[in-house]
Design a protein around this motif. Structure first.
Motif, PDB file in Angstrom:
ATOM      1  N   LEU A 227      -8.229   7.585  19.460  1.00 53.08           N
ATOM      2  CA  LEU A 227      -7.386   7.146  18.769  1.00 53.08           C
ATOM      3  C   LEU A 227      -7.314   8.151  17.333  1.00 53.08           C
ATOM      4  CD1 LEU A 227      -7.289   3.452  18.558  1.00 53.08           C
ATOM      5  CD2 LEU A 227      -5.657   4.928  19.571  1.00 53.08           C
ATOM      6  N   GLN A 228      -8.457   8.652  17.067  1.00 52.63           N
ATOM      7  CA  GLN A 228      -8.570   9.463  15.942  1.00 52.63           C
ATOM      8  C   GLN A 228      -7.653  10.718  15.984  1.00 52.63           C
ATOM      9  OE1 GLN A 228     -12.573   9.929  15.190  1.00 52.63           O
ATOM     10  NE2 GLN A 228     -12.483  11.490  13.488  1.00 52.63           N
ATOM     11  N   ASP A 229      -7.740  11.216  17.226  1.00 54.24           N
ATOM     12  CA  ASP A 229      -6.776  12.517  17.629  1.00 54.24           C
ATOM     13  C   ASP A 229      -5.521  12.156  17.800  1.00 54.24           C
ATOM     14  OD1 ASP A 229      -9.281  13.983  17.229  1.00 54.24           O
ATOM     15  OD2 ASP A 229      -9.734  13.877  19.566  1.00 54.24           O
ATOM     16  N   HIS A 230      -5.159  10.983  18.202  1.00 48.88           N
ATOM     17  CA  HIS A 230      -3.768  10.593  18.508  1.00 48.88           C
ATOM     18  C   HIS A 230      -2.923   9.837  17.618  1.00 48.88           C
ATOM     19  CE1 HIS A 230      -5.477  12.087  22.138  1.00 48.88           C
ATOM     20  NE2 HIS A 230      -4.465  12.748  22.529  1.00 48.88           N
ATOM     21  N   GLN A 231      -3.393   9.419  16.343  1.00 47.52           N
ATOM     22  CA  GLN A 231      -2.678   8.725  15.529  1.00 47.52           C
ATOM     23  C   GLN A 231      -2.395   9.757  14.332  1.00 47.52           C
ATOM     24  OE1 GLN A 231      -2.713   5.082  15.054  1.00 47.52           O
ATOM     25  NE2 GLN A 231      -3.281   5.044  17.133  1.00 47.52           N
ATOM     26  N   GLU A 232      -1.015   9.458  13.861  1.00 50.82           N
ATOM     27  CA  GLU A 232      -0.648  10.084  12.744  1.00 50.82           C
ATOM     28  C   GLU A 232       0.142   9.417  11.871  1.00 50.82           C
ATOM     29  OE1 GLU A 232       1.798  13.932  12.607  1.00 50.82           O
ATOM     30  OE2 GLU A 232       0.274  14.587  14.496  1.00 50.82           O
ATOM     31  N   THR A 233      -0.146   9.395  10.512  1.00 58.27           N
ATOM     32  CA  THR A 233       0.346   8.648   9.721  1.00 58.27           C
ATOM     33  C   THR A 233       0.808   9.090   8.217  1.00 58.27           C
ATOM     34  OG1 THR A 233       0.579   6.132   9.192  1.00 58.27           O
ATOM     35  CG2 THR A 233      -1.439   7.140   9.066  1.00 58.27           C
ATOM     36  N   ASP A 234       1.871   8.517   7.721  1.00 60.24           N
ATOM     37  CA  ASP A 234       1.808   9.110   6.244  1.00 60.24           C
ATOM     38  C   ASP A 234       1.565   7.981   5.144  1.00 60.24           C
ATOM     39  OD1 ASP A 234       4.179   7.361   6.607  1.00 60.24           O
ATOM     40  OD2 ASP A 234       5.412   9.030   6.649  1.00 60.24           O
ATOM     41  N   GLY A 235       1.776   8.235   4.068  1.00 59.21           N
ATOM     42  CA  GLY A 235       1.502   7.099   2.906  1.00 59.21           C
ATOM     43  C   GLY A 235       0.178   7.471   2.417  1.00 59.21           C
ATOM     44  N   TRP A 236       0.178   6.998   0.974  1.00 60.44           N
ATOM     45  CA  TRP A 236      -0.925   6.836   0.184  1.00 60.44           C
ATOM     46  C   TRP A 236      -1.349   5.579  -0.464  1.00 60.44           C
ATOM     47  CZ3 TRP A 236      -3.866  11.529  -0.514  1.00 60.44           C
ATOM     48  CH2 TRP A 236      -3.456  12.691   0.078  1.00 60.44           C
ATOM     49  N   TYR A 237      -2.371   5.356  -0.754  1.00 61.56           N
ATOM     50  CA  TYR A 237      -2.859   4.041  -1.183  1.00 61.56           C
ATOM     51  C   TYR A 237      -2.207   4.225  -2.563  1.00 61.56           C
ATOM     52  CZ  TYR A 237      -5.853   0.594  -3.031  1.00 61.56           C
ATOM     53  OH  TYR A 237      -6.229  -0.605  -3.814  1.00 61.56           O
ATOM     54  N   CYS A 238      -1.708   2.889  -3.191  1.00 64.18           N
ATOM     55  CA  CYS A 238      -0.976   3.000  -4.464  1.00 64.18           C
ATOM     56  C   CYS A 238      -1.082   1.694  -5.083  1.00 64.18           C
ATOM     57  CB  CYS A 238       0.459   3.615  -4.235  1.00 64.18           C
ATOM     58  SG  CYS A 238       1.289   2.428  -3.227  1.00 64.18           S
ATOM     59  N   ASP A 239      -1.141   1.721  -6.416  1.00 64.30           N
ATOM     60  CA  ASP A 239      -1.145   0.542  -7.274  1.00 64.30           C
ATOM     61  C   ASP A 239      -0.684   0.386  -8.329  1.00 64.30           C
ATOM     62  OD1 ASP A 239      -3.106   2.286  -8.062  1.00 64.30           O
ATOM     63  OD2 ASP A 239      -4.916   0.998  -7.725  1.00 64.30           O
ATOM     64  N   PRO A 240       0.442   0.513  -8.331  1.00 62.81           N
ATOM     65  CA  PRO A 240       1.440   0.499  -9.752  1.00 62.81           C
ATOM     66  C   PRO A 240       1.235  -0.690 -10.570  1.00 62.81           C
ATOM     67  CG  PRO A 240       3.061   0.425  -7.675  1.00 62.81           C
ATOM     68  CD  PRO A 240       1.691   0.770  -7.364  1.00 62.81           C
ATOM     69  N   ASP A 241       0.949  -1.699  -9.851  1.00 60.28           N
ATOM     70  CA  ASP A 241       0.741  -3.134 -10.589  1.00 60.28           C
ATOM     71  C   ASP A 241      -0.839  -3.179 -11.130  1.00 60.28           C
ATOM     72  OD1 ASP A 241       3.352  -3.598  -9.948  1.00 60.28           O
ATOM     73  OD2 ASP A 241       2.907  -4.448  -8.273  1.00 60.28           O
ATOM     74  N   LEU A 242      -1.716  -2.299 -11.086  1.00 61.15           N
ATOM     75  CA  LEU A 242      -2.934  -2.331 -11.388  1.00 61.15           C
ATOM     76  C   LEU A 242      -3.112  -3.417 -12.701  1.00 61.15           C
ATOM     77  CD1 LEU A 242      -5.991  -1.614 -10.211  1.00 61.15           C
ATOM     78  CD2 LEU A 242      -5.732   0.351 -11.669  1.00 61.15           C
ATOM     79  N   LYS A 243      -4.398  -4.086 -12.346  1.00 58.78           N
ATOM     80  CA  LYS A 243      -4.592  -4.788 -13.715  1.00 58.78           C
ATOM     81  C   LYS A 243      -5.819  -4.471 -14.024  1.00 58.78           C
ATOM     82  CE  LYS A 243      -0.814  -7.857 -13.447  1.00 58.78           C
ATOM     83  NZ  LYS A 243      -0.258  -7.221 -12.183  1.00 58.78           N
ATOM     84  N   ARG A 244      -6.221  -4.833 -15.350  1.00 59.81           N
ATOM     85  CA  ARG A 244      -7.665  -4.542 -15.897  1.00 59.81           C
ATOM     86  C   ARG A 244      -8.565  -5.631 -15.175  1.00 59.81           C
ATOM     87  NH1 ARG A 244     -10.175  -5.363 -21.443  1.00 59.81           N
ATOM     88  NH2 ARG A 244     -12.232  -4.948 -20.600  1.00 59.81           N
ATOM     89  N   GLN A 245      -9.537  -5.183 -14.435  1.00 57.81           N
ATOM     90  CA  GLN A 245     -10.696  -6.051 -13.973  1.00 57.81           C
ATOM     91  C   GLN A 245     -11.761  -6.343 -14.715  1.00 57.81           C
ATOM     92  OE1 GLN A 245     -10.581  -3.962  -9.347  1.00 57.81           O
ATOM     93  NE2 GLN A 245     -12.488  -5.088 -10.260  1.00 57.81           N
ATOM     94  N   ALA A 246     -12.245  -7.762 -14.662  1.00 57.80           N
ATOM     95  CA  ALA A 246     -13.151  -8.026 -15.710  1.00 57.80           C
ATOM     96  C   ALA A 246     -14.403  -7.259 -15.410  1.00 57.80           C
ATOM     97  CB  ALA A 246     -13.533  -9.536 -15.592  1.00 57.80           C
ATOM     98  N   HIS A 247     -14.666  -7.111 -13.926  1.00 59.31           N
ATOM     99  CA  HIS A 247     -15.952  -6.506 -13.476  1.00 59.31           C
ATOM    100  C   HIS A 247     -15.283  -5.246 -12.507  1.00 59.31           C
ATOM    101  CE1 HIS A 247     -18.254  -9.743 -14.651  1.00 59.31           C
ATOM    102  NE2 HIS A 247     -17.599 -10.492 -13.872  1.00 59.31           N
ATOM    103  N   PRO A 248     -15.307  -4.171 -13.144  1.00 58.48           N
ATOM    104  CA  PRO A 248     -14.594  -2.856 -12.734  1.00 58.48           C
ATOM    105  C   PRO A 248     -15.323  -2.490 -11.460  1.00 58.48           C
ATOM    106  CG  PRO A 248     -15.269  -2.322 -14.732  1.00 58.48           C
ATOM    107  CD  PRO A 248     -15.609  -3.742 -14.590  1.00 58.48           C
ATOM    108  N   TRP A 249     -16.588  -2.722 -11.183  1.00 55.60           N
ATOM    109  CA  TRP A 249     -17.424  -2.373  -9.973  1.00 55.60           C
ATOM    110  C   TRP A 249     -17.118  -3.220  -8.840  1.00 55.60           C
ATOM    111  CZ3 TRP A 249     -19.444  -3.964 -14.986  1.00 55.60           C
ATOM    112  CH2 TRP A 249     -19.781  -5.295 -15.004  1.00 55.60           C
TER     113      TRP A 249
END
Ligand code: SIN
Ligand code: CO
Length: 381
Positions: A227-249
């Motif tokens: 599957l690793q050799d036979h999957q192609e996909t596009d897109g990037w992880y994105c988070d335009p609505d990112l909120k500040r986290q109390a515990h960023p870790w």
């Protein structure tokens, strides 16, 4: 439809292949007396030693010395073999069908089992008293006796504790439930995990027709690699609505959620499973190398040779077919039905004269196979 050149399957005594599969295959052992009347083997003990001397032949020598088991891997030469009669020993050579056309013909006699399940022909030699000790295998095997006699002891129920620190898997406490002396041409079928112990009554050779059954883990690992050799996909992880986290870790549940959605893009269907299986099952073993022609014919010369000469699949090649694909040595070829028909006539490794008119697709693929050493020009006779 590819026809087996030698449609006479090995004798299963009074059983038809269908009855054998229904009643014995993967279920219980079967002893067949005189499965191959007159069979004395395909090569001599000396020829087997010679074969075991090749770098690309897998062989092993198992020695029992003063109650200890020793293992030597090939390439082996005559000096490796103990001459003392105090030691019992046996040596075994894998994939003999890669080297002897007669060994390939022997495998064809087991064509009532799909080629996808077949592994290889292993040949062993042992002097009187020799053997590789009581053990069990995870695959089905037909043990066909060549020259000499061997006593086979078997057990369905056994304590699976192994001799500690031995280089080969030997059952520490083995009690036979049944035993027989096999003479040349006799054959014993054993399903996976049946304990067995073969002891040479005389110096003898045994021909093991072995089958392969991958573990679930192996299938899943290999499919994930496919599957690793036979999957192609596009897109990037994105988070335009990112909120500040109390515990960023901390890994936030929004990130988990988005990743789960991305992973749902991994898709496969029945065609992928078929392609994967064909590629995986025809993949040459790690030690297999193909001899490419030293001075290959040009494509044009090959094209004219193709109608004059006989071709055959290299004995080392593994071929299977799917609905629209031909698989050869770990490669898949999606071809027209006409091409599939003509190329699959090679599957039994027999000489093939391609008298029919070949289409361009077949010619190109055949040339590629010829240059890679997957098919050979055979003599006229
Ligand atoms: C042998 O030929 O000695 C061993 C074959 C086997 O146990 O599978
Ligand atoms: Co075994």
């Amino acid at each position: 439809m590819v026809t087996n050149p030698d449609t006479s399957f090995i004798s299963l005594g009074s059983l038809t292949p269908g009855t054998f599969l229904q009643q014995y295959w993967q279920k219980k052992p079967l002893l067949v007396r005189n499965a191959m009347p007159g069979f004395q083997g395909l090569l001599s003990h000396k020829e087997l030693i010679q074969l075991a001397g090749n770098d690309d032949v897998q062989s092993r020598l198992v020695i029992q010395k003063d109650g200890q088991w020793l293992l030597k891997h090939g390439p082996l030469n005559s000096r490796d073999f103990p001459n003392s009669t105090e030691n019992t020993w046996s040596f075994l050579v894998q994939d003999v069908n890669h080297w002897l056309p007669s060994a390939n013909n022997l495998l064809l006699k087991f064509g009532f089992i799909p080629y996808a399940r077949l592994d290889d022909l292993m040949v062993s030699y042992a002097p009187t008293g020799g053997g590789i000790g009581p053990h069990y295998d995870s695959y089905d095997v037909f043990l066909l006796q060549g020259f000499g006699r061997r006593r086979w002891e078997i057990a369905a129920n056994y304590d699976n504790q192994l001799v500690p620190d031995a280089p080969v898997k030997i059952l520490q406490h083995f009690n036979a439930e049944q035993s027989w002396i096999l003479e040349p041409g006799d054959m014993l079928y054993l399903p996976p995990n049946y304990a067995h112990h073969g002891i040479a009554v005389d110096a003898c050779m045994t021909y093991s027709i072995g089958f392969r059954a991958p573990s679930h883990q192996e299938l899943i690992d290999q499919f994930l690699m496919y599957l690793q050799d036979h999957q192609e996909t596009d897109g990037w992880y994105c988070d335009p609505d990112l909120k500040r986290q109390a515990h960023p870790w901390e890994i936030h549940r929004d990130m988990l959620q988005q990743t789960r959605q991305i992973l749902k893009k991994i898709k496969w269907n029945a065609a992928d499973v078929e392609s994967f299986l064909g590629i995986y099952l025809t993949e040459p073993k790690a030690h297999v190398f193909f001899n490419q022609p030293k001075r290959p014919l040009s494509f044009d010369a090959f094209n004219s040779a193709i109608h004059k000469k006989n071709f055959r699949l290299s004995l080392k090649s593994r071929m299977l077919t799917g609905r629209r694909q031909i698989f050869l040595n770990g490669e898949s070829y999606t071809v027209s039905p006409a091409t599939k028909k003509v190329l699959s006539t090679l599957v039994c490794h027999q000489k093939n004269s391609f008298n029919d008119k070949l289409n361009d697709e077949s010619r190109k693929i055949l040339y590629q196979w010829y240059v890679s050493g997957f098919i050979k020009i055979a003599s006229h006779t």
